[in-house]
Structures are given as structure tokens and as C-alpha cells.
Design a protein around this motif. Structure first.
Motif, PDB file in Angstrom:
ATOM      1  N   SER A 159       0.820  -1.213   0.000  1.00 54.87           N
ATOM      2  CA  SER A 159       0.000   0.000   0.000  1.00 54.87           C
ATOM      3  C   SER A 159       0.852   1.259   0.000  1.00 54.87           C
ATOM      4  O   SER A 159       0.560   2.233  -0.717  1.00 54.87           O
ATOM      5  CB  SER A 159      -0.930   0.007   1.215  1.00 54.87           C
ATOM      6  OG  SER A 159      -1.905  -1.015   1.102  1.00 54.87           O
TER       7      SER A 159
ATOM      8  N   TYR B 211      -8.934   5.986  -0.894  1.00 57.15           N
ATOM      9  CA  TYR B 211      -8.595   4.730  -1.601  1.00 57.15           C
ATOM     10  C   TYR B 211      -8.140   3.699  -0.581  1.00 57.15           C
ATOM     11  O   TYR B 211      -7.280   3.969   0.265  1.00 57.15           O
ATOM     12  CB  TYR B 211      -7.501   5.010  -2.626  1.00 57.15           C
ATOM     13  CG  TYR B 211      -6.960   3.792  -3.334  1.00 57.15           C
ATOM     14  CD1 TYR B 211      -7.807   2.849  -3.908  1.00 57.15           C
ATOM     15  CD2 TYR B 211      -5.587   3.586  -3.441  1.00 57.15           C
ATOM     16  CE1 TYR B 211      -7.301   1.731  -4.562  1.00 57.15           C
ATOM     17  CE2 TYR B 211      -5.074   2.476  -4.099  1.00 57.15           C
ATOM     18  CZ  TYR B 211      -5.944   1.555  -4.654  1.00 57.15           C
ATOM     19  OH  TYR B 211      -5.444   0.444  -5.294  1.00 57.15           O
TER      20      TYR B 211
ATOM     21  N   PRO C 107      -3.859  -1.498  -1.930  1.00 57.77           N
ATOM     22  CA  PRO C 107      -3.709  -2.895  -2.368  1.00 57.77           C
ATOM     23  C   PRO C 107      -3.892  -3.927  -1.257  1.00 57.77           C
ATOM     24  O   PRO C 107      -4.554  -4.948  -1.466  1.00 57.77           O
ATOM     25  CB  PRO C 107      -2.277  -2.930  -2.924  1.00 57.77           C
ATOM     26  CG  PRO C 107      -1.939  -1.522  -3.238  1.00 57.77           C
ATOM     27  CD  PRO C 107      -2.673  -0.679  -2.259  1.00 57.77           C
TER      28      PRO C 107
ATOM     29  N   LEU D 264      -7.620  -4.146  -0.153  1.00 60.57           N
ATOM     30  CA  LEU D 264      -8.457  -4.670  -1.239  1.00 60.57           C
ATOM     31  C   LEU D 264      -8.203  -6.151  -1.467  1.00 60.57           C
ATOM     32  O   LEU D 264      -9.130  -6.912  -1.764  1.00 60.57           O
ATOM     33  CB  LEU D 264      -8.210  -3.876  -2.522  1.00 60.57           C
ATOM     34  CG  LEU D 264      -8.812  -2.462  -2.534  1.00 60.57           C
ATOM     35  CD1 LEU D 264      -8.370  -1.703  -3.776  1.00 60.57           C
ATOM     36  CD2 LEU D 264     -10.336  -2.521  -2.457  1.00 60.57           C
ATOM     37  N   MET D 265      -6.969  -6.598  -1.346  1.00 58.60           N
ATOM     38  CA  MET D 265      -6.700  -8.023  -1.497  1.00 58.60           C
ATOM     39  C   MET D 265      -7.366  -8.820  -0.377  1.00 58.60           C
ATOM     40  O   MET D 265      -7.894  -9.914  -0.608  1.00 58.60           O
ATOM     41  CB  MET D 265      -5.201  -8.308  -1.522  1.00 58.60           C
ATOM     42  CG  MET D 265      -4.883  -9.782  -1.777  1.00 58.60           C
ATOM     43  SD  MET D 265      -3.150 -10.117  -2.132  1.00 58.60           S
ATOM     44  CE  MET D 265      -2.436  -9.789  -0.523  1.00 58.60           C
TER      45      MET D 265
ATOM     46  N   TYR E 239     -11.016  -9.101  -1.177  1.00 55.19           N
ATOM     47  CA  TYR E 239     -11.282 -10.152  -2.168  1.00 55.19           C
ATOM     48  C   TYR E 239     -11.128 -11.542  -1.568  1.00 55.19           C
ATOM     49  O   TYR E 239     -11.793 -12.482  -1.991  1.00 55.19           O
ATOM     50  CB  TYR E 239     -10.348  -9.999  -3.368  1.00 55.19           C
ATOM     51  CG  TYR E 239     -10.675 -10.963  -4.488  1.00 55.19           C
ATOM     52  CD1 TYR E 239     -11.897 -10.895  -5.143  1.00 55.19           C
ATOM     53  CD2 TYR E 239      -9.770 -11.940  -4.888  1.00 55.19           C
ATOM     54  CE1 TYR E 239     -12.218 -11.776  -6.162  1.00 55.19           C
ATOM     55  CE2 TYR E 239     -10.081 -12.824  -5.904  1.00 55.19           C
ATOM     56  CZ  TYR E 239     -11.306 -12.742  -6.537  1.00 55.19           C
ATOM     57  OH  TYR E 239     -11.624 -13.627  -7.538  1.00 55.19           O
TER      58      TYR E 239
ATOM     59  N   LEU F 151     -12.110   1.738  -4.721  1.00 59.55           N
ATOM     60  CA  LEU F 151     -11.553   0.695  -5.595  1.00 59.55           C
ATOM     61  C   LEU F 151     -10.891   1.249  -6.845  1.00 59.55           C
ATOM     62  O   LEU F 151      -9.772   0.857  -7.192  1.00 59.55           O
ATOM     63  CB  LEU F 151     -12.662  -0.281  -5.990  1.00 59.55           C
ATOM     64  CG  LEU F 151     -12.321  -1.355  -7.031  1.00 59.55           C
ATOM     65  CD1 LEU F 151     -11.266  -2.325  -6.480  1.00 59.55           C
ATOM     66  CD2 LEU F 151     -13.575  -2.114  -7.455  1.00 59.55           C
ATOM     67  N   TYR F 152     -11.563   2.174  -7.518  1.00 59.08           N
ATOM     68  CA  TYR F 152     -11.148   2.538  -8.869  1.00 59.08           C
ATOM     69  C   TYR F 152     -10.047   3.603  -8.907  1.00 59.08           C
ATOM     70  O   TYR F 152      -9.697   4.077  -9.998  1.00 59.08           O
ATOM     71  CB  TYR F 152     -12.365   2.990  -9.681  1.00 59.08           C
ATOM     72  CG  TYR F 152     -13.302   1.835  -9.972  1.00 59.08           C
ATOM     73  CD1 TYR F 152     -13.001   0.910 -10.967  1.00 59.08           C
ATOM     74  CD2 TYR F 152     -14.453   1.650  -9.214  1.00 59.08           C
ATOM     75  CE1 TYR F 152     -13.842  -0.155 -11.225  1.00 59.08           C
ATOM     76  CE2 TYR F 152     -15.303   0.581  -9.457  1.00 59.08           C
ATOM     77  CZ  TYR F 152     -14.990  -0.318 -10.465  1.00 59.08           C
ATOM     78  OH  TYR F 152     -15.827  -1.387 -10.712  1.00 59.08           O
TER      79      TYR F 152
ATOM     80  N   CYS G  88      -7.228   2.601  -8.254  1.00 60.96           N
ATOM     81  CA  CYS G  88      -6.161   1.717  -8.736  1.00 60.96           C
ATOM     82  C   CYS G  88      -6.002   1.892 -10.238  1.00 60.96           C
ATOM     83  O   CYS G  88      -6.962   1.693 -11.000  1.00 60.96           O
ATOM     84  CB  CYS G  88      -6.485   0.258  -8.411  1.00 60.96           C
ATOM     85  SG  CYS G  88      -5.335  -0.921  -9.186  1.00 60.96           S
TER      86      CYS G  88
ATOM     87  N   THR H   9      -3.519   0.260 -11.964  1.00 59.47           N
ATOM     88  CA  THR H   9      -2.725  -0.891 -12.403  1.00 59.47           C
ATOM     89  C   THR H   9      -1.259  -0.510 -12.607  1.00 59.47           C
ATOM     90  O   THR H   9      -0.633  -0.897 -13.595  1.00 59.47           O
ATOM     91  CB  THR H   9      -3.310  -1.507 -13.691  1.00 59.47           C
ATOM     92  OG1 THR H   9      -4.728  -1.418 -13.674  1.00 59.47           O
ATOM     93  CG2 THR H   9      -2.929  -2.984 -13.799  1.00 59.47           C
TER      94      THR H   9
ATOM     95  N   ILE I  66      -7.118  -7.085  -7.086  1.00 60.70           N
ATOM     96  CA  ILE I  66      -7.908  -5.895  -7.390  1.00 60.70           C
ATOM     97  C   ILE I  66      -8.583  -6.031  -8.745  1.00 60.70           C
ATOM     98  O   ILE I  66      -9.754  -5.679  -8.915  1.00 60.70           O
ATOM     99  CB  ILE I  66      -7.010  -4.648  -7.337  1.00 60.70           C
ATOM    100  CG1 ILE I  66      -6.471  -4.431  -5.922  1.00 60.70           C
ATOM    101  CG2 ILE I  66      -7.771  -3.407  -7.804  1.00 60.70           C
ATOM    102  CD1 ILE I  66      -5.442  -3.331  -5.806  1.00 60.70           C
TER     103      ILE I  66
ATOM    104  N   LYS J  25     -12.717  -5.932  -9.687  1.00 60.22           N
ATOM    105  CA  LYS J  25     -13.318  -5.127 -10.761  1.00 60.22           C
ATOM    106  C   LYS J  25     -14.096  -6.008 -11.732  1.00 60.22           C
ATOM    107  O   LYS J  25     -15.196  -5.645 -12.180  1.00 60.22           O
ATOM    108  CB  LYS J  25     -12.219  -4.374 -11.516  1.00 60.22           C
ATOM    109  CG  LYS J  25     -11.510  -3.295 -10.696  1.00 60.22           C
ATOM    110  CD  LYS J  25     -10.408  -2.634 -11.497  1.00 60.22           C
ATOM    111  CE  LYS J  25      -9.700  -1.553 -10.718  1.00 60.22           C
ATOM    112  NZ  LYS J  25      -8.585  -0.926 -11.502  1.00 60.22           N
TER     113      LYS J  25
END
Length: 275
Positions: free
Chosen positions: A194, A207, A210, A213-214, A217, A241-242, A244, A246, A264, A268
């Protein structure tokens, strides 16, 4: 003639004999072999220092250390510095086995765990140690994890069910479903990923980052959890979420070699499929 007692053994030594000659008469019964001198290998450790109790700006302290007289890891060097050179140095550590995530810090420009990072004895460059970037600093190498912990709590990281449980047995799942959790449950929440993410630097207040969010999930993918739709709906947010983009710094820096970026992307995709 004079008498000399050495290790319980009596030897006759000439009175006029010099000390060097007298040493030859020492008892060899308990004599140890000559110790091999440890080669000195001095390496400098440049460490970020900050004490909120002092009205001073952060600064860098340099500690020369003979790395041949300490363990092989950066954490070993930090412990030796604190024990022998400067007891005021502050840092977190616990397991020393890459399990707890306590000693996460920035070492030579990369976020990692001090207990898993070897000291590069071949290099003459100093080792540079900083706290995890873009976190408030409590003291020296100790970062403030309050925001990170609050974000982790917000995803409700525990098993949630709607069906009343029957009996006292465990909630079972197949080996195939259990296999889906590999690569996520191993996360130790060290925050290396992160705090290496530029999107998290810019939007840490909104936000989730990472690591969180992992873990989100991980519960979405758990076949025993019955709140999958609610979890996805909660994450369907332009900031949570968004943010991120990538960049994938998270997957590159993870000291446990996990892939938060993939998790992530899977969130999505699950949200897109549910629309």
C-alpha cells in the motif's frame, strides 16, 4: 627458583627468565587454541531519525557497524545498533521470521521487511533506512498505522453468514474452493504494498489500497461467506476501488511475493459481471 601456579599446575620458572620465556611454561592441560581474529568489515547505516518530543526537524544519523560481528539480516544490524551504539533508536520488530510484518520499512529505496533483507557485504555503499513512505511518523522508523488499520476494519474481514449454523461443527469447504484462497490468506498486513502505491500516496484517505483490497477479495472469494453481493456493492466506489490504475508497484514490492494487483483486477471483474 620461583614457583608459578598456572591453572592448578606447578611449573618451575627461572627467576631471571623474561615473561615471554615464562609463557612457554604454561600448562597445556586446559589451553585453548588461539582464537582467529574476526576480519573487520565496516558498513555505514544511514537511518532516518525523528523524535516528536524534540523541537527538531527529521535528520539522518550514520552508524558505522562491523557487519562481520552481527547477524546477516538488516534487522540484526538494527538490533546491534540499538543495543550497542544508540539505545534511543526506535523501530518495530517481533517474529524475525517474516510472519508478523512488524519490521516493515524502506530499505535502500524499496519497501520490505528488515528481517528478510540480507546485508550486502560485498557493496561499499551505505544501507539507507527510512520509515514506510507517505505515512505519519511516530518516531524514527515507526510509522502510524491508524489509517491503515481503520481501512482494514472497514471491509469487515471476518466470515459472515446468513444461514443459521446447525450444530457445533466447522463450516467446511471443498479443496477446490480452499485452493482459491491461496495467495491471499498469506498476507501479513505489513503495508509494504500500500505504501509503495502512488495512488495510495495521493488518496490514502479514500482509496483502500492494495493490501486492504486483497483482503476484501479474500472474503469475496471464500465459498463459506454469504455476503458476497454486499461486499461487492460496498467496494463499487470510484475512490475505494477505482483509484487503482494498475501501476503494479504493489505486486513488485510485496515481501511475501503475493499479487495484490491481480486481486484488485478480480474485484473489478466481479463487479462488472454483476451489473
Amino acid at each position: 627458583m620461583a614457583l608459578r601456579h598456572v591453572l592448578g599446575t606447578v611449573r618451575k620458572v627461572p627467576v631471571a627468565a623474561p615473561q615471554a620465556a615464562a609463557a612457554r611454561y604454561l600448562s597445556t592441560d586446559l589451553k585453548l587454541p588461539n582464537a582467529t581474529a574476526v576480519n573487520s568489515k565496516i558498513k555505514n547505516f544511514k537511518i532516518y531519525r525523528f523524535n516528536p518530543d524534540e523541537n527538531n526537524k527529521p535528520y539522518i544519523s550514520t552508524y558505522p557497524l562491523n557487519v562481520n560481528e552481527c547477524g546477516p539480516m538488516v534487522l540484526d544490524a538494527l538490533i546491534k545498533i540499538k543495543n550497542e551504539l544508540d539505545s534511543t533508536l526506535s523501530f518495530r520488530r517481533s517474529c524475525r521470521e517474516g510472519i508478523c510484518g512488524s519490521c516493515a520499512m524502506n530499505i535502500d529505496g524499496s519497501n520490505t521487511l528488515a528481517c528478510l533483507t540480507y546485508i550486502d557485504k560485498a557493496s561499499t555503499d551505505p544501507v539507507k533506512l527510512y520509515p514506510l513512505p507517505h505515512m505519519y511518523v511516530i518516531k524514527d522508523l515507526v510509522g502510524d498505522f491508524t489509517n491503515f488499520a481503520d481501512q482494514y476494519q472497514s471491509i469487515q474481514p471476518w466470515l459472515k453468514t446468513k444461514t443459521p449454523k446447525v450444530g457445533d461443527g466447522e463450516l467446511l469447504q471443498s479443496q477446490v474452493d480452499r485452493k482459491k484462497l491461496d495467495g491471499m490468506y498469506e498476507c501479513i498486513l505489513c503495508a509494504c504494498c500500500s505504501t509503495s502505491c502512488p495512488s495510495y500516496w495521493w488518496n490514502a484517505d479514500t482509496y483502500l489500497g492494495p493490501a486492504v483490497l486483497m483482503q476484501a477479495y479474500r472474503w469475496i472469494e471464500d465459498s463459506r461467506d454469504e455476503y458476497t453481493a454486499e461486499r461487492l456493492e460496498e467496494l463499487d466506489d470510484s475512490f475505494k476501488l477505482y483509484r487503482c490504475h494498475t501501476i503494479m508497484m504493489c505486486s513488485k514490492t510485496c515481501p511475501k511475493h503475493l499479487n495484490p494487483g491481480k486481486a484488485i483486477a478480480n474485484i473489478k471483474k466481479r463487479i462488472a459481471d454483476s451489473h
